[in-house]
Enzyme design. Structure first.
Site, mmCIF file in Angstrom:
data_model
loop_
_atom_site.group_PDB
_atom_site.id
_atom_site.type_symbol
_atom_site.label_atom_id
_atom_site.label_comp_id
_atom_site.label_asym_id
_atom_site.label_seq_id
_atom_site.Cartn_x
_atom_site.Cartn_y
_atom_site.Cartn_z
ATOM 1 N N GLU A 36 0.834 -1.207 0.000
ATOM 2 C CA GLU A 36 0.000 0.000 0.000
ATOM 3 C C GLU A 36 0.865 1.253 0.000
ATOM 4 O OE1 GLU A 36 -2.838 0.123 3.207
ATOM 5 O OE2 GLU A 36 -3.559 2.120 2.647
ATOM 6 N N THR B 264 0.068 6.953 9.451
ATOM 7 C CA THR B 264 0.376 8.393 9.495
ATOM 8 C C THR B 264 1.869 8.651 9.250
ATOM 9 O OG1 THR B 264 0.878 8.415 11.854
ATOM 10 C CG2 THR B 264 -1.443 8.710 11.247
HETATM 11 C C1 LIG Z 1 -8.508 9.230 3.534
HETATM 12 C C2 LIG Z 1 -8.388 8.037 4.455
HETATM 13 C C3 LIG Z 1 -8.726 6.781 3.998
HETATM 14 C C4 LIG Z 1 -8.628 5.679 4.845
HETATM 15 N N1 LIG Z 1 -9.014 4.447 4.363
HETATM 16 C C5 LIG Z 1 -8.949 3.381 5.185
HETATM 17 C C6 LIG Z 1 -9.387 2.091 4.729
HETATM 18 O O1 LIG Z 1 -9.839 1.929 3.591
HETATM 19 N N2 LIG Z 1 -9.332 1.036 5.568
HETATM 20 C C7 LIG Z 1 -8.840 1.171 6.837
HETATM 21 O O2 LIG Z 1 -8.786 0.171 7.534
HETATM 22 N N3 LIG Z 1 -8.438 2.365 7.325
HETATM 23 C C8 LIG Z 1 -8.487 3.482 6.527
HETATM 24 N N4 LIG Z 1 -8.085 4.713 6.993
HETATM 25 C C9 LIG Z 1 -7.696 4.833 8.398
HETATM 26 C C10 LIG Z 1 -6.201 5.061 8.602
HETATM 27 O O3 LIG Z 1 -5.472 3.891 8.342
HETATM 28 C C11 LIG Z 1 -6.028 5.530 10.066
HETATM 29 O O4 LIG Z 1 -6.719 6.762 10.198
HETATM 30 C C12 LIG Z 1 -4.578 5.709 10.407
HETATM 31 O O5 LIG Z 1 -3.913 4.475 10.473
HETATM 32 C C13 LIG Z 1 -4.415 6.449 11.776
HETATM 33 O O6 LIG Z 1 -5.161 5.856 12.762
HETATM 34 P P1 LIG Z 1 -6.155 6.713 13.689
HETATM 35 O O7 LIG Z 1 -7.021 7.544 12.805
HETATM 36 O O8 LIG Z 1 -6.818 5.776 14.647
HETATM 37 O O9 LIG Z 1 -5.215 7.730 14.485
HETATM 38 P P2 LIG Z 1 -4.361 7.418 15.812
HETATM 39 O O10 LIG Z 1 -3.663 6.114 15.660
HETATM 40 O O11 LIG Z 1 -5.282 7.560 16.983
HETATM 41 O O12 LIG Z 1 -3.320 8.566 15.797
HETATM 42 C C14 LIG Z 1 -3.589 9.885 16.283
HETATM 43 C C15 LIG Z 1 -2.293 10.705 16.206
HETATM 44 O O13 LIG Z 1 -1.299 10.128 17.079
HETATM 45 C C16 LIG Z 1 -0.112 9.857 16.349
HETATM 46 N N5 LIG Z 1 0.497 8.607 16.837
HETATM 47 C C17 LIG Z 1 -0.130 7.460 17.159
HETATM 48 N N6 LIG Z 1 0.747 6.518 17.558
HETATM 49 C C18 LIG Z 1 1.991 7.073 17.476
HETATM 50 C C19 LIG Z 1 3.313 6.614 17.724
HETATM 51 N N7 LIG Z 1 3.556 5.362 18.123
HETATM 52 N N8 LIG Z 1 4.348 7.463 17.501
HETATM 53 C C20 LIG Z 1 4.123 8.747 17.076
HETATM 54 N N9 LIG Z 1 2.874 9.251 16.830
HETATM 55 C C21 LIG Z 1 1.826 8.422 17.024
HETATM 56 C C22 LIG Z 1 -0.563 9.663 14.914
HETATM 57 O O14 LIG Z 1 0.488 9.913 14.006
HETATM 58 C C23 LIG Z 1 -1.689 10.696 14.805
HETATM 59 O O15 LIG Z 1 -1.144 11.981 14.544
HETATM 60 C C24 LIG Z 1 -8.182 5.829 6.174
HETATM 61 C C25 LIG Z 1 -7.836 7.114 6.637
HETATM 62 C C26 LIG Z 1 -7.946 8.209 5.802
HETATM 63 C C27 LIG Z 1 -7.580 9.559 6.342
#
Ligand SMILES: Cc1cc2nc3c(=O)[nH]c(=O)nc-3n(C[C@H](O)[C@H](O)[C@H](O)COP(=O)(O)OP(=O)(O)OC[C@H]3O[C@@H](n4cnc5c(N)ncnc54)[C@H](O)[C@@H]3O)c2cc1C
Length: 392
Positions: A244, A374
């Site tokens: 991906e 991210t």
């Molecule tokens: C346009 C879009 C399409 C998507 N499509 C899909 C899809 O088809 N299928 C799917 O399953 N998911 C999908 N996602 C979800 C995406 O994979 C998650 O949003 C992403 O992995 C982040 O997880 P979260 O939103 O739970 O944020 P969190 O994990 O809660 O993170 C919040 C913040 O904390 C930071 N953070 C967290 N852990 C750490 C660490 N260990 N070190 C440093 N910083 C950290 C992150 O960088 C972020 O800034 C999509 C997201 C978007 C925006």
């Protein structure tokens, strides 16, 4: 080193370009960033035009509807598709699920799933993220419990792109809650028509219905839907993520927008008898973007050269993911500020410059830096696996 494509490769590029000219409307200027039913249907019709040429997944083996195309030809193909802003549908299946099934699927699974992808008939979505498991994906709580020849899935996914259109989903679920978190997850291939699945749309900040919440209530998946070994799904899931993140040839679309921005700056009045281009600030900002877009291309070529040698890119894929997603944000932000007060406008009106593409892309660019892991997570991977820095 000869830093150029061969004559055959350039001929192939020409073939792709002329196909795209004939397959897309004459006034085609690219799909809107906001996905709606009309643009989605247009994308599926376009897939059906690619299918007879075996160009949906040309790098896949011929027996599954591909052409065994080399990774370099695939780059050329992706570059031309991106430059033409051709509609992209079923990315999850073509770009990352299919290659994962080719690596880990049984013969039956390959026969069952791959031809439907290469014919353009079956669309997939990715069921990874959950409300409390995104970056820390291995903490996911959706459960799958064995019941005779089936598994029964209960739980919830979120941010599932295209789930409202998808026919099938590849989904991660916990099959051993007592094992350490990475070792109790399995990878399932699930028909979205199975009873017990509810899809609810989520509207993104660009107003598009791109992603969804998906709920599972006693959803039965036959054992044949398990990809790879029971409880070993995490390791397969990360391979899918590597595919991906390494999307190749993706910067050509940004290059086209940059060409348009350059032409715009060269022709647009700055309001005081000069052109925008007369400002050294504007010229330098655009020059920096040109350097960066070429760097993004080189980084993606590095990933391709690994794939060509049969290696699965890992932190190298994270580098291109973080660099190109942050590049798009930079390009759109700089483009909007060069356009001044008009930069933030959207729509077809006379005041929205370059069809408001930069402001729309700016909004979408926020999500690009999150989807697929991210930027912070990519930097962790680069630090630990690339630079060998200790985990803290
Ligand atoms: C346009 C879009 C399409 C998507 N499509 C899909 C899809 O088809 N299928 C799917 O399953 N998911 C999908 N996602 C979800 C995406 O994979 C998650 O949003 C992403 O992995 C982040 O997880 P979260 O939103 O739970 O944020 P969190 O994990 O809660 O993170 C919040 C913040 O904390 C930071 N953070 C967290 N852990 C750490 C660490 N260990 N070190 C440093 N910083 C950290 C992150 O960088 C972020 O800034 C999509 C997201 C978007 C925006």
């Amino acid at each position: 080193m000869r830093f150029a494509f061969t004559a055959e490769q350039e001929a192939f590029r020409g073939e792709v370009t002329s196909f795209l000219k004939s397959a897309l409307p004459a006034d085609w200027d690219g799909a809107d960033n906001a996905i709606d039913d009309e643009s989605y249907e247009f994308g599926r019709t376009f897939l059906k035009k690619l299918a007879p040429k075996k160009w949906i997944a040309p790098a896949w083996p011929q027996q599954y509807g591909g052409l065994d195309m080399s990774h370099w030809d695939q780059v050329i193909f992706n570059e031309e598709m991106g430059y033409a802003r051709a509609p992209i549908v079923n990315t999850a299946a073509v770009g990352y699920l299919g290659p994962t099934i080719i690596l880990y699927g049984t013969d039956e699974q390959k026969q069952q799933h791959l031809p439907g992808i290469t014919s353009g008939d079956v669309v997939w979505c990715q069921g990874y993220s959950e409300p409390n498991s995104g970056s820390d994906l291995a903490s996911l709580q959706t459960r799958a419990v064995m019941d005779g020849d089936d598994f029964i899935i209960n739980g919830q996914k979120i941010w599932t792109s295209q789930a409202h259109y998808a026919d099938w989903m590849f989904v991660l679920a916990r099959t051993d809650p007592d094992a350490p978190k990475h070792r109790g997850i399995s990878y399932f291939l699930l028909d979205m028509k199975t009873p017990g699945i509810t899809v609810r749309p989520l509207i993104n900040m660009a107003g598009g219905e791109g992603f969804n919440e998906v709920f599972f209530e006693n959803v039965r998946v036959p054992r044949s839907g398990l990809l790879g070994e029971l409880n070993r799904g995490w390791y397969i899931a990360t391979t899918t993520l590597d595919f991906e993140r390494s999307s190749i040839g993706g910067t050509s679309q940004a290059k086209r927008s940059l060409e348009e921005l350059t032409r715009f700056a060269k022709s647009e009045s700055a309001g005081n008898g000069t052109l925008l281009w007369d400002s050294a600030l504007v010229r330098h900002a655009i020059a920096d973007l040109w350097i960066d877009v070429d760097m993004a291309r080189m980084l993606s070529y590095r990933v391709v050269s690994m794939q060509e040698r049969g290696l699965v890119p890992n932190y190298e894929a994270s580098i291109i993911k973080v660099f190109s997603s942050e590049y798009i944000a930079r390009q759109t932000r700089i483009g909007m500020s060069i356009m001044g007060m008009y930069g933030g406008l959207w729509g077809e009106g006379p005041w929205a410059k370059l069809r408001g593409r930069f402001s729309k892309s700016y909004v979408a660019s926020v999500g690009n830096a999150i989807a697929g892991g991210t930027s912070e997570i990519q930097r962790n991977i680069i630090a630990q696996r690339g630079l060998g820095l200790p985990r803290q």
